[in-house]
Design a protein around this motif. Structure first.
Motif, PDB file in Angstrom:
ATOM      1  N   GLN A   9       0.821  -1.223   0.000  1.00 53.63           N
ATOM      2  CA  GLN A   9       0.000   0.000   0.000  1.00 53.63           C
ATOM      3  C   GLN A   9       0.848   1.263   0.000  1.00 53.63           C
ATOM      4  N   LYS A  10       2.151   1.078   0.188  1.00 59.36           N
ATOM      5  CA  LYS A  10       3.043   2.232   0.085  1.00 59.36           C
ATOM      6  C   LYS A  10       3.220   2.609  -1.389  1.00 59.36           C
ATOM      7  N   GLY A  11       3.232   3.885  -1.682  1.00 57.23           N
ATOM      8  CA  GLY A  11       3.356   4.340  -3.073  1.00 57.23           C
ATOM      9  C   GLY A  11       4.802   4.323  -3.560  1.00 57.23           C
ATOM     10  N   GLY A  12       4.971   4.094  -4.830  1.00 57.24           N
ATOM     11  CA  GLY A  12       6.271   4.261  -5.482  1.00 57.24           C
ATOM     12  C   GLY A  12       7.352   3.284  -5.078  1.00 57.24           C
ATOM     13  N   VAL A  13       6.982   2.058  -4.683  1.00 52.09           N
ATOM     14  CA  VAL A  13       7.993   1.087  -4.245  1.00 52.09           C
ATOM     15  C   VAL A  13       8.440   0.156  -5.374  1.00 52.09           C
ATOM     16  N   GLY A  14       7.804   0.291  -6.544  1.00 48.37           N
ATOM     17  CA  GLY A  14       8.199  -0.553  -7.677  1.00 48.37           C
ATOM     18  C   GLY A  14       7.186  -1.638  -8.042  1.00 48.37           C
ATOM     19  N   LYS A  15       5.938  -1.476  -7.616  1.00 51.06           N
ATOM     20  CA  LYS A  15       4.900  -2.465  -7.964  1.00 51.06           C
ATOM     21  C   LYS A  15       4.732  -2.568  -9.482  1.00 51.06           C
ATOM     22  N   THR A  16       4.487  -1.412 -10.114  1.00 53.88           N
ATOM     23  CA  THR A  16       4.192  -1.420 -11.550  1.00 53.88           C
ATOM     24  C   THR A  16       5.419  -1.829 -12.364  1.00 53.88           C
ATOM     25  N   THR A  17       6.586  -1.319 -11.976  1.00 57.43           N
ATOM     26  CA  THR A  17       7.831  -1.680 -12.662  1.00 57.43           C
ATOM     27  C   THR A  17       8.051  -3.193 -12.589  1.00 57.43           C
ATOM     28  N   THR A  18       7.738  -3.766 -11.432  1.00 59.00           N
ATOM     29  CA  THR A  18       7.903  -5.210 -11.266  1.00 59.00           C
ATOM     30  C   THR A  18       6.855  -5.973 -12.079  1.00 59.00           C
ATOM     31  N   ASP A 135      -1.565  -5.733 -11.022  1.00 62.54           N
ATOM     32  CA  ASP A 135      -0.882  -4.563 -10.448  1.00 62.54           C
ATOM     33  C   ASP A 135      -1.901  -3.739  -9.655  1.00 62.54           C
ATOM     34  N   CYS A 136      -1.576  -3.430  -8.403  1.00 56.64           N
ATOM     35  CA  CYS A 136      -2.525  -2.759  -7.499  1.00 56.64           C
ATOM     36  C   CYS A 136      -2.188  -1.287  -7.286  1.00 56.64           C
ATOM     37  N   PRO A 137      -3.210  -0.500  -6.920  1.00 60.84           N
ATOM     38  CA  PRO A 137      -2.941   0.879  -6.495  1.00 60.84           C
ATOM     39  C   PRO A 137      -2.300   0.885  -5.107  1.00 60.84           C
ATOM     40  N   PRO A 138      -1.695   2.004  -4.716  1.00 65.91           N
ATOM     41  CA  PRO A 138      -1.068   2.078  -3.390  1.00 65.91           C
ATOM     42  C   PRO A 138      -2.090   2.312  -2.280  1.00 65.91           C
ATOM     43  N   SER A 139      -2.951   1.340  -2.053  1.00 67.18           N
ATOM     44  CA  SER A 139      -3.900   1.435  -0.939  1.00 67.18           C
ATOM     45  C   SER A 139      -4.407   0.029  -0.652  1.00 67.18           C
ATOM     46  N   THR A 193      13.620  -3.866  -4.165  1.00 68.88           N
ATOM     47  CA  THR A 193      13.721  -2.988  -5.336  1.00 68.88           C
ATOM     48  C   THR A 193      14.559  -1.741  -5.030  1.00 68.88           C
ATOM     49  N   MET A 194      15.076  -1.148  -6.087  1.00 67.19           N
ATOM     50  CA  MET A 194      15.814   0.121  -6.025  1.00 67.19           C
ATOM     51  C   MET A 194      17.003   0.047  -5.068  1.00 67.19           C
ATOM     52  N   TYR A 195      17.684  -1.085  -5.128  1.00 71.81           N
ATOM     53  CA  TYR A 195      18.875  -1.295  -4.300  1.00 71.81           C
ATOM     54  C   TYR A 195      20.025  -0.431  -4.816  1.00 71.81           C
ATOM     55  N   ILE A 221      17.953  -9.260  -6.535  1.00 67.82           N
ATOM     56  CA  ILE A 221      17.633  -7.943  -5.987  1.00 67.82           C
ATOM     57  C   ILE A 221      17.657  -6.938  -7.133  1.00 67.82           C
ATOM     58  N   ILE A 222      16.613  -6.118  -7.235  1.00 70.23           N
ATOM     59  CA  ILE A 222      16.526  -5.169  -8.346  1.00 70.23           C
ATOM     60  C   ILE A 222      17.303  -3.895  -7.996  1.00 70.23           C
ATOM     61  N   PRO A 223      18.326  -3.564  -8.784  1.00 70.97           N
ATOM     62  CA  PRO A 223      19.118  -2.357  -8.472  1.00 70.97           C
ATOM     63  C   PRO A 223      18.375  -1.082  -8.862  1.00 70.97           C
ATOM     64  N   ARG A 224      18.753   0.017  -8.267  1.00 69.47           N
ATOM     65  CA  ARG A 224      18.297   1.308  -8.786  1.00 69.47           C
ATOM     66  C   ARG A 224      19.002   1.515 -10.125  1.00 69.47           C
ATOM     67  N   ASN A 225      18.244   1.703 -11.162  1.00 69.45           N
ATOM     68  CA  ASN A 225      18.814   1.780 -12.514  1.00 69.45           C
ATOM     69  C   ASN A 225      17.960   2.741 -13.337  1.00 69.45           C
ATOM     70  N   ARG A 227      17.704   3.292 -16.355  1.00 69.70           N
ATOM     71  CA  ARG A 227      17.079   2.733 -17.561  1.00 69.70           C
ATOM     72  C   ARG A 227      15.696   2.165 -17.245  1.00 69.70           C
ATOM     73  N   LEU A 228      15.546   1.630 -16.023  1.00 69.58           N
ATOM     74  CA  LEU A 228      14.230   1.096 -15.609  1.00 69.58           C
ATOM     75  C   LEU A 228      13.190   2.210 -15.513  1.00 69.58           C
ATOM     76  N   SER A 229      13.642   3.405 -15.118  1.00 75.49           N
ATOM     77  CA  SER A 229      12.687   4.498 -14.981  1.00 75.49           C
ATOM     78  C   SER A 229      12.414   5.183 -16.322  1.00 75.49           C
ATOM     79  N   GLU A 230      13.320   4.996 -17.286  1.00 76.44           N
ATOM     80  CA  GLU A 230      13.103   5.588 -18.615  1.00 76.44           C
ATOM     81  C   GLU A 230      12.185   4.735 -19.492  1.00 76.44           C
TER      82      GLU A 230
HETATM   83  N1  ATP Z   1      14.784  -0.219  -9.860  1.00 76.87           N
HETATM   84  C1  ATP Z   1      14.461   1.023 -10.198  1.00 76.87           C
HETATM   85  N2  ATP Z   1      15.418   1.924 -10.503  1.00 76.87           N
HETATM   86  C2  ATP Z   1      15.110   3.192 -10.826  1.00 76.87           C
HETATM   87  N3  ATP Z   1      13.877   3.680 -10.860  1.00 76.87           N
HETATM   88  C3  ATP Z   1      12.860   2.831 -10.559  1.00 76.87           C
HETATM   89  C4  ATP Z   1      13.096   1.469 -10.217  1.00 76.87           C
HETATM   90  N4  ATP Z   1      11.905   0.888  -9.965  1.00 76.87           N
HETATM   91  C5  ATP Z   1      10.984   1.831 -10.145  1.00 76.87           C
HETATM   92  N5  ATP Z   1      11.535   3.003 -10.494  1.00 76.87           N
HETATM   93  C6  ATP Z   1      10.844   4.282 -10.729  1.00 76.87           C
HETATM   94  O1  ATP Z   1      10.298   4.678  -9.487  1.00 76.87           O
HETATM   95  C7  ATP Z   1       8.994   5.199  -9.654  1.00 76.87           C
HETATM   96  C8  ATP Z   1       7.999   4.348  -8.875  1.00 76.87           C
HETATM   97  O2  ATP Z   1       7.995   3.036  -9.415  1.00 76.87           O
HETATM   98  P1  ATP Z   1       6.625   2.274  -9.721  1.00 76.87           P
HETATM   99  O3  ATP Z   1       5.700   3.138 -10.491  1.00 76.87           O
HETATM  100  O4  ATP Z   1       6.971   0.960 -10.281  1.00 76.87           O
HETATM  101  O5  ATP Z   1       6.094   2.103  -8.236  1.00 76.87           O
HETATM  102  P2  ATP Z   1       4.625   1.737  -7.762  1.00 76.87           P
HETATM  103  O6  ATP Z   1       4.780   1.016  -6.465  1.00 76.87           O
HETATM  104  O7  ATP Z   1       3.885   1.051  -8.838  1.00 76.87           O
HETATM  105  O8  ATP Z   1       3.990   3.191  -7.528  1.00 76.87           O
HETATM  106  P3  ATP Z   1       2.449   3.498  -7.177  1.00 76.87           P
HETATM  107  O9  ATP Z   1       2.310   3.135  -5.743  1.00 76.87           O
HETATM  108  O10 ATP Z   1       2.300   4.958  -7.445  1.00 76.87           O
HETATM  109  O11 ATP Z   1       1.614   2.644  -8.077  1.00 76.87           O
HETATM  110  C9  ATP Z   1       8.743   5.195 -11.151  1.00 76.87           C
HETATM  111  O12 ATP Z   1       9.073   6.463 -11.660  1.00 76.87           O
HETATM  112  C10 ATP Z   1       9.686   4.136 -11.668  1.00 76.87           C
HETATM  113  O13 ATP Z   1      10.064   4.371 -13.010  1.00 76.87           O
END
Ligand code: ATP
Ligand code: MG
Length: 263
Positions: A9-18, A135-139, A193-195, A221-225, A227-230
Motif C-alpha cells: 500500500q506504500k506508493g512508489g515502491v516498484g509495484k508497476t515496474t515489477t 498490479d494494485c494501487p497504493p492502498s 527494489t531500487m537497491y 535484488i533489483i538495483p536502482r537503474n 534505464r528502468l525508470s526511462e
Molecule cells: N529499480 C528502479 N530503478 C530506478 N527507478 C525505478 C526502479 N523501480 C521503479 N523506479 C521508478 O520509481 C517510480 C515508482 O515506481 P513504480 O511506479 O513501479 O512504483 P509503484 O509502487 O507502482 O507506484 P504506485 O504506488 O504509485 O503505483 C517510477 O518512476 C519508476 O520508473
C-alpha cells in the motif's frame, strides 16, 4: 493458471515496474502471461505501450473513455476476454486500466459480493494463460481487496529505503483476513527494489527484510537503474528498451527464479 497480486500500500515502491518487467520476462521465457492493471493511474497500461496512443489524442476526462478497460469488467460486468489486448511482446497480454476506475470503488460499494468481482471475471476467462499478474494501487481499498480475493499468491515489492517495512504488518493482516474468503491465498515472495550498492542503508534494509520475511525473499535484488525508470515513457519493458542494463539482467533473473518457485 496461477494468479499473482503485486501489492504494497506504500506508493512508489516498484509495484508497476515489477509487474511489467517480471511479466515481460516470463513471456520471453515462453510463458503465457496476462497483466491486469487494477490501478486507476493506469501506469502499467501506458508503461507497456498501450494507452500512449490515446494519450496523444486530446480528450477530456468527462467524455467516454476511448477504450474498454477493467472498469467495464468490474462495474458493468463486461467479460475479461472483451477487454483483453495483446502487446508488442508475444505471449504477453493486457487488461488495461483507465482513470475512470478511480470512481469504481464507490460504484462497487453497493454491489453484492463486491470483493469477488475480479475473481469471478478471472474465473470466466477463456484464454489459456500460465500466469496472471495483477498490479494494485497504493492502498488497501476495495480494488486491492478484489485482487487479493482473486489471487493465489501475493508478491510484495519492498523498496530499499528508510521505513521499508512500515505498513507491511497491515498488508499481512489484510491478507490473513482475506484468507477467510480465499483460503488459497498465501505470500509468494518479497522483491527488494531500487537497491543502491553505494549506500549502507540499502544493505541494512536487505538484512531487515530478510529477517522479516525469511527465505521467501527473492535472491534477485533489483538495483536502482535509471534505464528502468526511462523504459515506461517509451512504452517498453526493460528487456526491449535496454536488455544489457543492470535492471534488465535483474528482472530476467527474477523471472527465472519465479518460474522455478511456481512451476
Ligand atoms: N529499480 C528502479 N530503478 C530506478 N527507478 C525505478 C526502479 N523501480 C521503479 N523506479 C521508478 O520509481 C517510480 C515508482 O515506481 P513504480 O511506479 O513501479 O512504483 P509503484 O509502487 O507502482 O507506484 P504506485 O504506488 O504509485 O503505483 C517510477 O518512476 C519508476 O520508473
Ligand atoms: Mg504503480
Amino acid at each position: 493458471m496461477k494468479t499473482f497480486v503485486i501489492a504494497n500500500q506504500k506508493g512508489g515502491v516498484g509495484k508497476t515496474t515489477t509487474a511489467i518487467n517480471l511479466g515481460a520476462n516470463l513471456a520471453l521465457l515462453g510463458k503465457k502471461v496476462l497483466l491486469i492493471d487494477l490501478d486507476p493511474q493506469a501506469n502499467l497500461s501506458s508503461g507497456i505501450g498501450f494507452s500512449q496512443q490515446y494519450d496523444k489524442q486530446s480528450w477530456d476526462n468527462k467524455s467516454e473513455p476511448p477504450y474498454k478497460s477493467i472498469y467495464n469488467v468490474l462495474v458493468e460486468g463486461a467479460s475479461m476476454s472483451s477487454v483483453f489486448v495483446s502487446t508488442s511482446i508475444p505471449n504477453l497480454f493486457l487488461v488495461p486500466s483507465h482513470l475512470s476506475l478511480a470512481g469504481a470503488e464507490i460504484e462497487m460499494v453497493n454491489m453484492l459480493t463486491r470483493e469477488q468481482l475480479l475473481k469471478k471475471a478471472i474465473s470466466q476467462l477463456k484464454e489459456s494463460i500460465d500466469y496472471a499478474i495483477i498490479d494494485c494501487p497504493p492502498s488497501l481499498g476495495l480494488l486491492t481487496i478484489n485482487a487479493l480475493t482473486a489471487a493465489d499468491k501475493v508478491i510484495i515489492p519492498v523498496q530499499c529505503e528508510y521505513f521499508a517495512l512500515e505498513g507491511l504488518g497491515q498488508l499481512l493482516e489484510t491478507t490473513k483476513l482475506i484468507k477467510g474468503i480465499n483460503p488459497n491465498l498465501s505470500i509468494g515472495g518479497a522483491v527488494l527494489t531500487m537497491y543502491d550498492s553505494r549506500t549502507k542503508l540499502s544493505e541494512s534494509v536487505v538484512n531487515d527484510v530478510k529477517d522479516f520475511f525469511g527465505d521467501i525473499v527473492f535472491q534477485s535484488i533489483i538495483p536502482r537503474n535509471v534505464r528502468l525508470s526511462e523504459a515506461p515513457s517509451h512504452g517498453k519493458s526493460i528487456a526491449d528498451y535496454d536488455p544489457k542494463s543492470t535492471g534488465a539482467i535483474a528482472y530476467r533473473k527474477l523471472a527465472q527464479e519465479f518460474i522455478k518457485r511456481f512451476a
